[in-house]
Scaffold this active site. Sequence first.
Site, PDB file in Angstrom:
ATOM      1  N   MET A  74       0.563   6.410 -10.044  1.00 19.90           N
ATOM      2  CA  MET A  74       1.129   5.110  -9.659  1.00 19.90           C
ATOM      3  C   MET A  74       1.122   4.982  -8.145  1.00 19.90           C
ATOM      4  SD  MET A  74       2.476   2.220 -10.536  1.00 19.90           S
ATOM      5  CE  MET A  74       3.029   0.981  -9.367  1.00 19.90           C
TER       6      MET A  74
ATOM      7  N   GLU B  69      -5.541   5.381  -6.163  1.00 21.06           N
ATOM      8  CA  GLU B  69      -4.178   5.045  -5.722  1.00 21.06           C
ATOM      9  C   GLU B  69      -4.152   4.719  -4.233  1.00 21.06           C
ATOM     10  OE1 GLU B  69      -2.310   4.447  -8.099  1.00 21.06           O
ATOM     11  OE2 GLU B  69      -3.453   5.526  -9.608  1.00 21.06           O
TER      12      GLU B  69
HETATM   13 ZN   LIG Z   1      -4.436   1.302 -10.512  1.00 13.75          ZN
END
Ligand SMILES: [Zn+2]
Length: 829
Positions: free
Chosen positions: A256, A291
């Site tokens: 994330m 990311e």
């Molecule tokens: Zn992504």
Amino acid sequence: MKGIKANHYKIHLAPDLKQFMFEGRVEVYLEASEPTEAVSLNALDLAIWNCQVLVGRELQSCPFAFDPKKEALTLFLPEHMQGEIALSVAYTGKINNKMAGFYRSRYLVEGKERFMAVTQFEESDARRAFPCMDHPAAKATFDVEMVIDADKSAISNMPIEEEKSLDKGGKWLKFQRTPRMSTYLLFFGVGDFEFMEDPGAVLIRAAAAPGMVHQAQFSLAFCRKALAFAEEYYGVRYPLPKLDLVAIADFAAGAMENWGAMTFRENLLLHDPETTSRAGEERICEVLAHELAHQWFGDLVTPADWKYLWLNESFATYFGYRIVDQYYPEWDVWEQFLQGQTATALERDGLCENFPIEIPGGEHVVINVSTAPIIYNKGGSILRQVEGYVGSDHFRKGLSRYLKTHAYDCATSHDFWEALGAVSSKPVAGMMENWIGQPGFPLVEVRREGETLILSQQRFTYLPRPSDQAWLIPVSVRLFYENGTSKVIETLMAKSTLTLELEKGVRAYKLNDDQRGFYRVKYADKKNLQALEKLVREKTLGPVDRWSLQNDLYALVKKGDADLDIYLAFLAHYVNEEAFLPLISIAVNLHHAYVVSGSGRKNEIASFGADLWGNVLDRIGREPGEGERHTTAVLRDQLLWHAVLYGSEEAAGFARLGFSSLLEGRKVHPDIMRSLMQAGAFLGGAEAFQWLTEHFQASQSEHERMNILAALGCFKQNAVLEQVQAFILDKVPDRNKSLAVGALAENVHAIPCLWEWYLSNQTRFEAFHPVHYERVLAAVIPYGGLGKEDEVKTFFNDSMKKSDKAKDVIKLSLERLEIHSRMRKALNG
Ligand SMILES: [Zn+2]
């Protein structure tokens, strides 16, 4: 809420890692453009104790109402208020075990259970940690303060500004204020983190559970390089003073992009030389680059609404490869992009149950098993197509312009092609709208009449579906001349048909040169196909074109337009093939045909596969070789397993020896660890099961656990398979259960009992994380439903009448089941 926006939050949290509770207080600084008497915030699973509003210099309590269905907390103000409004809400919440919101992640230190508390807010779970206006467009600044135990450490998006010990025990700390950002990108974590630092103009730091952080060296070094690339390519500096990479054991997704505090599953950040394969190493780089790209695409410039989510994910997917290619050109990552991203997208996008990249709807459109291949894989592939169309230089300038224009703000699809159009002189807007705004993709059929090529397009779907859709296709054709030369011609196909006049002396033509375009091709004249076969055999065609020819042909088999025998006959021209891309794709297609076909054809496909992969392994070697190509190592791990599966004696002999080494506690090369474990399970039985499961529970390496999960899907005996099923539900951590179910759905011995297993444990599966539950459905229905089509269809048609849960995934899985059933009938006929 109309007319009200949040400018700033001050969040105060006191997490208790023993009781798994936290006390919270949030101050929200709003601005109301009109007089208002109520303010609505998003909140979920929080116990609200007290709400106050600042009137003059006094905080006054105000009544409030909580609607759990709408996930809304409404505060009623004492009077009509306009301009600046300051609210304060006191609450408590649970540090839950749902891998969403503020949650706990479990790990072991010397066999003892420990926990860290971390957050995962995308798309709409910040509201589980603090009441807020939880929408990507509602950008604000954040001050985060925490009270934690003295021996713990805390991480958030920004560096710690101030820290002090408290008289009553514990410590208080405050993080620097964030820039303007969206709620879903906020992060906080508390635990016994250990850190590794890489100082520089931007401090890069890795954080992990105790005893693990030394494995982050590889990621830290790559992140430093990737950051330099991104700043240079985008022409926009990384705006925060630090960047943390946090490894978290229990994680629903892979990673994330929280701004300044990116989080990862352990196997996507930590590199263990004994268990991390070269494929695993590459995946670490790809995810990190993905990311990192989000720090600009998503964090700095954010979609104005979830329906523009592709503006995040397509770019991050594309740069996940672009950045890795910059530093590891010898890894051939663009070839892997075609198989991993483009092929997956073409498969998903060939279903009738479908929607465009810019998903209509908005609020409740989320990343799930149905949407992800469209937003990530297709979106990334379309970016590659548009880069091919406008040229790399214009593409880069357009992106830079887009980022600079919308920094710290939000953007829509339109903003992107406006930027791209402004720097290039090509009609980008029309083309992008065409590809982003409509579902599906075209099948271009081509035939030759004399010296004229006639192209026509129609939407490609596996099942029949009338369509008058058309696309603006950047068509490229490589022409091969009698004199041995070749050249590429490029044009734009704007209508349903297109004719191209050829010069004299063209002996063959290949459309979609280098697969820049997102479409499939059907060659209608035999003479050209025969000429192409020769070019495949001679390897005059490059590996990408050798890949696409057979892959498009296999799609036509699935569509019912071609016979499997034609595909298998075509594969004869790949007998001396050595390139990764065509071989890995053939492996996937052959395995699909093997799984889907009835018992009548299975043996024939298996013996074909055993010969094919046995020969390739003879050439590349069964043991990993010193200094060999990266893709050779990746390919071997796949082919070795398939060769054993299809009955190759040599491969089985080699794998038996390798697996006994494992059983005896000796090391095996990480590049073949997975295939040896898969083969060990397949050739073994109860003893292999016992070793794998004991090892699974004792292992400290998520890389190793992932290998074991794949192997658990490979047993043949029903009695062992029943034990595997129970082990998955009872012992495999929640984060990985659906992966193990997926492995079972690829095993022809496990498939016949998949459906009954699902039915008898339905409530347990439904309690999985929503996306993991969808993965179970996507694995069970299209394969476990074979031979039980009516029962499965009726079951889900009834369930969809009662609930919308996972509806899109159920529908597309039923469609795949129908495609498989039709294939099975055709194959046995
Ligand atoms: Zn992504």
